[in-house]
Write a protein that holds these residues in place. Structure first.
Motif, PDB file in Angstrom:
ATOM      1  N   ILE A 117       7.283  -6.666   5.262  1.00  0.00           N
ATOM      2  CA  ILE A 117       6.235  -6.268   6.176  1.00  0.00           C
ATOM      3  C   ILE A 117       6.062  -7.371   7.210  1.00  0.00           C
ATOM      4  O   ILE A 117       6.168  -8.550   6.892  1.00  0.00           O
ATOM      5  CB  ILE A 117       4.911  -5.995   5.434  1.00  0.00           C
ATOM      6  CG1 ILE A 117       3.867  -5.418   6.382  1.00  0.00           C
ATOM      7  CG2 ILE A 117       4.387  -7.258   4.755  1.00  0.00           C
ATOM      8  CD1 ILE A 117       2.605  -4.935   5.667  1.00  0.00           C
ATOM      9  N   ALA A 153      -1.555  -5.529  10.485  1.00  0.00           N
ATOM     10  CA  ALA A 153      -0.507  -4.506  10.534  1.00  0.00           C
ATOM     11  C   ALA A 153      -1.211  -3.154  10.575  1.00  0.00           C
ATOM     12  O   ALA A 153      -2.382  -3.048  10.186  1.00  0.00           O
ATOM     13  CB  ALA A 153       0.415  -4.607   9.319  1.00  0.00           C
ATOM     14  N   GLY A 155      -2.496   0.410   9.424  1.00  0.00           N
ATOM     15  CA  GLY A 155      -2.779   0.890   8.072  1.00  0.00           C
ATOM     16  C   GLY A 155      -4.046   1.708   8.011  1.00  0.00           C
ATOM     17  O   GLY A 155      -4.586   2.142   9.032  1.00  0.00           O
ATOM     18  N   HIS A 175      -1.209  -0.584   3.778  1.00  0.00           N
ATOM     19  CA  HIS A 175      -0.182  -0.436   4.804  1.00  0.00           C
ATOM     20  C   HIS A 175       0.945   0.503   4.378  1.00  0.00           C
ATOM     21  O   HIS A 175       1.583   1.127   5.207  1.00  0.00           O
ATOM     22  CB  HIS A 175       0.370  -1.808   5.175  1.00  0.00           C
ATOM     23  CG  HIS A 175      -0.699  -2.744   5.637  1.00  0.00           C
ATOM     24  ND1 HIS A 175      -1.379  -2.579   6.817  1.00  0.00           N
ATOM     25  CD2 HIS A 175      -1.258  -3.832   5.046  1.00  0.00           C
ATOM     26  CE1 HIS A 175      -2.289  -3.520   6.954  1.00  0.00           C
ATOM     27  NE2 HIS A 175      -2.239  -4.302   5.889  1.00  0.00           N
ATOM     28  N   ASN A 176       1.205   0.588   3.104  1.00  0.00           N
ATOM     29  CA  ASN A 176       2.162   1.555   2.553  1.00  0.00           C
ATOM     30  C   ASN A 176       1.928   1.570   1.050  1.00  0.00           C
ATOM     31  O   ASN A 176       0.880   1.126   0.589  1.00  0.00           O
ATOM     32  CB  ASN A 176       3.609   1.173   2.908  1.00  0.00           C
ATOM     33  CG  ASN A 176       3.940  -0.268   2.547  1.00  0.00           C
ATOM     34  OD1 ASN A 176       3.534  -0.761   1.506  1.00  0.00           O
ATOM     35  ND2 ASN A 176       4.672  -0.948   3.423  1.00  0.00           N
ATOM     36  N   THR A 181      -3.649  -5.689   2.731  1.00  0.00           N
ATOM     37  CA  THR A 181      -4.200  -6.937   3.249  1.00  0.00           C
ATOM     38  C   THR A 181      -5.713  -6.897   3.083  1.00  0.00           C
ATOM     39  O   THR A 181      -6.331  -5.834   3.139  1.00  0.00           O
ATOM     40  CB  THR A 181      -3.854  -7.165   4.743  1.00  0.00           C
ATOM     41  OG1 THR A 181      -4.204  -6.008   5.505  1.00  0.00           O
ATOM     42  CG2 THR A 181      -2.390  -7.488   4.918  1.00  0.00           C
ATOM     43  N   SER A 196      -7.930   5.024  10.184  1.00  0.00           N
ATOM     44  CA  SER A 196      -6.627   4.428  10.472  1.00  0.00           C
ATOM     45  C   SER A 196      -6.798   3.390  11.566  1.00  0.00           C
ATOM     46  O   SER A 196      -7.576   3.597  12.508  1.00  0.00           O
ATOM     47  CB  SER A 196      -5.633   5.497  10.914  1.00  0.00           C
ATOM     48  OG  SER A 196      -5.374   6.409   9.865  1.00  0.00           O
ATOM     49  N   ARG A 199      -2.103  -2.118  14.562  1.00  0.00           N
ATOM     50  CA  ARG A 199      -1.866  -3.556  14.558  1.00  0.00           C
ATOM     51  C   ARG A 199      -2.577  -4.196  15.749  1.00  0.00           C
ATOM     52  O   ARG A 199      -2.482  -3.718  16.889  1.00  0.00           O
ATOM     53  CB  ARG A 199      -0.366  -3.841  14.641  1.00  0.00           C
ATOM     54  CG  ARG A 199       0.007  -5.325  14.597  1.00  0.00           C
ATOM     55  CD  ARG A 199       1.432  -5.535  15.079  1.00  0.00           C
ATOM     56  NE  ARG A 199       2.373  -4.698  14.389  1.00  0.00           N
ATOM     57  CZ  ARG A 199       3.000  -5.009  13.249  1.00  0.00           C
ATOM     58  NH1 ARG A 199       2.755  -6.178  12.686  1.00  0.00           N
ATOM     59  NH2 ARG A 199       3.859  -4.182  12.689  1.00  0.00           N
TER      60      ARG A 199
END
Length: 236
Positions: A117, A153, A155, A175-176, A181, A196, A199
């Motif tokens: 990432i 990022a 997410g 983030h996936n 984070t 949502s 970044r």
């Protein structure tokens, strides 16, 4: 009280932070085990009929006495190779006829990987404490109160609140399926759960909630385990 309890349970079930006890976890692949409250490496080894040394080697564990709730460990030889401890009978004794074979070069999903990432710095300021995997699960950045905190990022916000003791006003972004984070001690949260974010989008303002100085505590987690965020951040 009821709202706080629900909030903590939701955090635990999502395995957002290893400091919480998991009340439910996603299933792991055959040959792996997710650490639960009260587990020790020797207990896990006995349950899976393996040597402690084998599990340490398969997972590249620097400190066998330091495993975290929610951490996923390999408990079977990679590629189906025989364990160097020998075959184990139902009574727990090693089979005399078993011939140990050298295991191939192994990689452990639960060991901190080279992050796949890419992050941007979540705030401008001075890094005064870095990740050490023990006392510090992330990095601490100091700056003036109100300094923008941005998403490192893209997410989804999976937690926004102050129900986790020691973190103050906290945001957690997913983030996936593997990376999260966390952004702690904010004075103001600008996004809500379920939103949502892009970044670099401003998500909070730096503050000193539940701490003694203005700072951002920033964590990166892989499969529920804290890893060094600096490995995924650009150099400063």
């Amino acid at each position: 009280m009821l709202d706080t309890t629900k909030m903590i349970k939701r955090l635990a079930c999502a395995s957002l932070l290893a400091v919480l006890a998991a009340c439910g976890s996603a299933p792991v692949a055959p040959g792996f085990y997710r650490v639960e409250r009260g587990d020790t490496l020797s207990k896990i080894a006995r349950s899976n009929r393996q040597a402690v040394q084998s599990i340490v080697r398969w997972n590249n564990l620097a400190n066998p006495d330091s495993i975290e709730v929610g951490q996923v460990l390999r408990v079977a030889p990679p590629g189906g190779a025989a364990s160097t401890s020998g075959a184990v009978r139902s009574n727990g004794s090693a089979s005399a006829s078993a011939t140990p074979r050298a295991a191939p070069v192994e990689s452990a999903p639960s060991a901190a990987p080279a992050p796949t990432i890419s992050l941007v710095w979540p705030a401008d300021g001075t890094v005064f404490r870095r990740f050490d995997g023990g006392n510090s699960k992330g990095i601490d950045i100091s700056a003036a109160a109100g300094t923008p905190v941005i998403a490192a990022a893209p997410g989804t916000v999976v937690y926004a609140g102050n129900g986790l003791r020691g973190y103050g006003n906290l945001l957690i972004l997913k983030h996936n399926g593997e990376y999260l984070t966390a952004y702690a001690h904010n004075r103001l949260l600008l996004v809500k759960e379920g939103e949502s974010v892009n970044r670099g989008e401003k998500i909070a303002e730096m503050g000193d909630t539940d701490t003694d100085r203005v700072m951002l505590h920033f964590e990166l987690r892989y499969q529920g385990r804290s890893i060094d965020p600096s490995r995924a951040l650009p150099p400063r």
